[in-house]
Design a protein around this motif. Structure first.
Motif, PDB file in Angstrom:
ATOM      1  N   VAL A  16       0.833  -1.205   0.000  1.00 60.20           N
ATOM      2  CA  VAL A  16       0.000   0.000   0.000  1.00 60.20           C
ATOM      3  C   VAL A  16       0.872   1.260   0.000  1.00 60.20           C
ATOM      4  CG1 VAL A  16      -1.562   1.370   1.465  1.00 60.20           C
ATOM      5  CG2 VAL A  16      -2.095  -1.001   0.981  1.00 60.20           C
ATOM      6  N   ILE A  19       1.382   3.291  -3.235  1.00 56.81           N
ATOM      7  CA  ILE A  19       0.419   4.277  -3.746  1.00 56.81           C
ATOM      8  C   ILE A  19       0.915   5.708  -3.526  1.00 56.81           C
ATOM      9  CG2 ILE A  19      -1.928   5.182  -3.526  1.00 56.81           C
ATOM     10  CD1 ILE A  19      -2.864   2.342  -2.912  1.00 56.81           C
ATOM     11  N   PRO A  20       1.237   6.111  -2.273  1.00 51.04           N
ATOM     12  CA  PRO A  20       1.765   7.478  -2.121  1.00 51.04           C
ATOM     13  C   PRO A  20       3.103   7.672  -2.826  1.00 51.04           C
ATOM     14  CG  PRO A  20       1.914   6.261  -0.045  1.00 51.04           C
ATOM     15  CD  PRO A  20       1.064   5.445  -0.970  1.00 51.04           C
ATOM     16  N   ALA A 166      -2.353   3.185  -9.612  1.00 51.13           N
ATOM     17  CA  ALA A 166      -2.178   4.508  -8.998  1.00 51.13           C
ATOM     18  C   ALA A 166      -1.661   5.525 -10.003  1.00 51.13           C
ATOM     19  CB  ALA A 166      -1.217   4.407  -7.807  1.00 51.13           C
ATOM     20  N   ILE A 193      -5.144  11.328   0.215  1.00 48.22           N
ATOM     21  CA  ILE A 193      -5.101   9.897  -0.129  1.00 48.22           C
ATOM     22  C   ILE A 193      -3.790   9.276   0.334  1.00 48.22           C
ATOM     23  CG2 ILE A 193      -5.045   8.238  -2.035  1.00 48.22           C
ATOM     24  CD1 ILE A 193      -6.917  10.156  -3.561  1.00 48.22           C
ATOM     25  N   SER A 194      -2.696   9.985   0.105  1.00 48.40           N
ATOM     26  CA  SER A 194      -1.371   9.476   0.468  1.00 48.40           C
ATOM     27  C   SER A 194      -1.254   9.272   1.978  1.00 48.40           C
ATOM     28  CB  SER A 194      -0.282  10.443  -0.015  1.00 48.40           C
ATOM     29  OG  SER A 194      -0.291  10.535  -1.422  1.00 48.40           O
ATOM     30  N   CYS A 197      -2.997   6.159   3.092  1.00 50.88           N
ATOM     31  CA  CYS A 197      -2.192   4.976   2.742  1.00 50.88           C
ATOM     32  C   CYS A 197      -1.057   4.772   3.746  1.00 50.88           C
ATOM     33  CB  CYS A 197      -1.628   5.121   1.335  1.00 50.88           C
ATOM     34  SG  CYS A 197      -2.865   5.034   0.027  1.00 50.88           S
ATOM     35  N   TYR A 198      -0.422   5.861   4.150  1.00 48.91           N
ATOM     36  CA  TYR A 198       0.662   5.739   5.125  1.00 48.91           C
ATOM     37  C   TYR A 198       0.138   5.220   6.468  1.00 48.91           C
ATOM     38  CZ  TYR A 198       4.101   8.104   2.169  1.00 48.91           C
ATOM     39  OH  TYR A 198       4.971   8.420   1.161  1.00 48.91           O
ATOM     40  N   VAL A 200      -2.273   3.107   6.811  1.00 45.22           N
ATOM     41  CA  VAL A 200      -2.445   1.662   6.591  1.00 45.22           C
ATOM     42  C   VAL A 200      -1.096   0.951   6.680  1.00 45.22           C
ATOM     43  CG1 VAL A 200      -3.125  -0.101   4.915  1.00 45.22           C
ATOM     44  CG2 VAL A 200      -4.517   1.961   5.186  1.00 45.22           C
TER      45      VAL A 200
END
Length: 464
Positions: A16, A19-20, A166, A193-194, A197-198, A200
């Motif tokens: 995950v 993504i960022p 992404a 969004i980033s 993700c961090y 998670v």
């Protein structure tokens, strides 16, 4: 070495983070030169001075960050890597979002240019430092979690698939920069969004307990031990030119779109991503039979030879556009063996652990950055000089024949020279065959001893 698959939850938590890494760094690399140089109109001389200063900052902060992370007090902070993602990712996404709000839009006066220069230099330097702290900690998790080459490549590839989806968020960045208000709102959304993700990554990622108390020696000793590794320095040489190529191809997509038309930005990224992804799958399947080094050498050699042929074909007006599209697919396919970069990067860390007894991912990533991060400045400086010499007009969709040749020269000649130079370092990379097999066996034995020692300490602590 047999593949020992990690739990799905742990793998999911790690990937995950791709993504960022994809959307924040993707927007930055695709947009920052277009934003400051082409859209705001930062003077060429100030731009080059800013990139030179940024290069020095970029070089020096990474080894210090790596040493800092390698010697983290686990008792105090609870981990060696995840703690940095947890506490620095909020500052990273804020710095990213604020970068796109101009301090000055006055490109006509000296004071306006100076304020614009300060905004350029300060914002990219702060963003890069925070990005290095978070990204370095995230990258160090993978070799920490597993020593299995197949599993590392598999997880890296799964992250690549996530990055594929992404990346569709950022493929239109070169065409949206000039719509400033929309671009700012877009980047605030990317930042939110980033950060999610961090969060998670922090919740699901798990570090190997046997490495939690490993320590790096004093800074100078750590640097000397790292640069003495032949396998690591061969990777650094390879990565230097690969990063240099990426700094040109990503940051100057807006130039390539002048050649093929801005309406084709979606098709451009579809070809690059899907063809490159397919090639990477093929290379992964062929690795056990042929070895990663042999595949990387063969694919890159073909990419180099074909690239020079394409340079001359693109200069023929009657076939120029078809040749560009064929060349794009050709380069993406034979660049697919780059998926083995993660093996070249992590094996020297394993070799170092066997030799000295401790894992030092942070220092290795830091020294790698010391040598390769300057390419993020060198690439744009080279391209800017070519553009100035060939008469490129900033923020104009129409260019002279001379300027068009300059763009072709950058993408089809200069880039191909760097592809050739990267080959030299792959050829001399020493970890293959029997030497690689021996390293894998020794690493397994060392990790088993560490786990046994950790169990003994844990049992004694429980008894007390």
């Amino acid at each position: 070495m047999s593949i020992n698959k990690l739990p799905k939850k742990q793998v999911s938590g790690y990937i995950v983070g791709m993504i960022p890494l994809t959307i924040i760094l993707g927007v930055f690399r695709l947009g920052y030169i277009k934003f400051f140089y082409d859209s705001l109109g930062l003077n060429e001389v100030l731009f080059i001075i800013g990139m030179a200063i940024f290069m020095i900052i970029n070089m020096l902060n990474d080894p210090l960050i790596g040493q800092w992370q390698d010697n983290t007090d686990v008792k105090k902070w609870g981990s060696r890597r995840v703690v940095y993602i947890k506490y620095f990712s909020p500052f990273l996404v804020i710095a990213f979002a604020l970068m796109w709000f101009p301090w000055s839009t006055d490109a006509a006066t000296p004071i306006g240019q100076f304020v614009m220069f300060l905004h350029f230099l300060i914002s990219i330097s702060i963003f890069d430092t925070l990005s290095n702290i978070v990204t370095m900690a995230w990258m160090a998790l993978l070799p920490d979690m597993t020593s299995d080459l197949g599993e590392r490549t598999r997880i890296n590839f799964l992250g690549g698939i996530l990055a594929l989806f992404a990346s569709f968020v950022v493929i239109t960045v070169p065409t949206m920069v000039d719509n400033r208000q929309f671009f700012q709102i877009f980047n605030i959304t990317v930042a939110v969004i980033s950060y999610i993700c961090y969060v998670v990554v922090v919740k699901l990622s798990k570090e190997s307990p046997e490495h939690q108390h490993d320590r790096s020696p004093p800074l100078l000793t750590a640097i000397k031990q790292t640069v003495k590794s032949k396998s690591f320095m061969m990777f650094v040489g390879f990565n230097f030119f690969r990063t240099l190529i990426a700094s040109i191809q990503l940051s100057y997509v807006f130039l390539f779109l002048i050649l093929i038309g801005p309406e084709n930005v979606g098709l451009y990224f579809l070809i690059v991503i899907i063809v490159g992804w397919s090639s990477s799958i093929l290379c992964m399947k062929l690795r056990k039979k042929h070895g990663f080094k042999k595949l990387l050498l063969r694919f890159t050699t073909i990419q180099f030879i074909g690239g020079f042929i394409l340079f001359f074909l693109v200069l023929i007006p009657s076939i120029s556009i078809p040749a560009m599209w064929i060349g794009l697919a050709f380069s993406a396919f034979f660049g697919g063996a780059g998926v083995f970069g993660v093996i070249m990067q992590t094996l020297p860390i394993d070799e170092d652990e066997v030799k000295y007894g401790s894992r030092r991912e942070g220092m290795f990533y830091g020294i790698n950055a010391l040598f390769t991060k300057p390419t993020e400045s060198i690439g744009p400086i080279i391209v800017t000089i070519v553009l100035v010499l060939t008469g490129y007009v900033q923020n104009s969709p129409v260019q002279t024949d001379s300027a068009m040749f300059g763009i072709i020269f950058v993408f089809y000649f200069i880039v191909n020279i760097f592809v050739a130079l990267s080959l030299i370092f792959v050829y001399f990379y020493p970890l293959e065959g029997e030497k690689l097999e021996s390293l894998e066996e020794e690493l397994n034995e060392l990790h088993q001893k560490k786990r046994e020692q950790l169990n003994i300490k844990t049992n004694l602590k429980n008894k007390l």
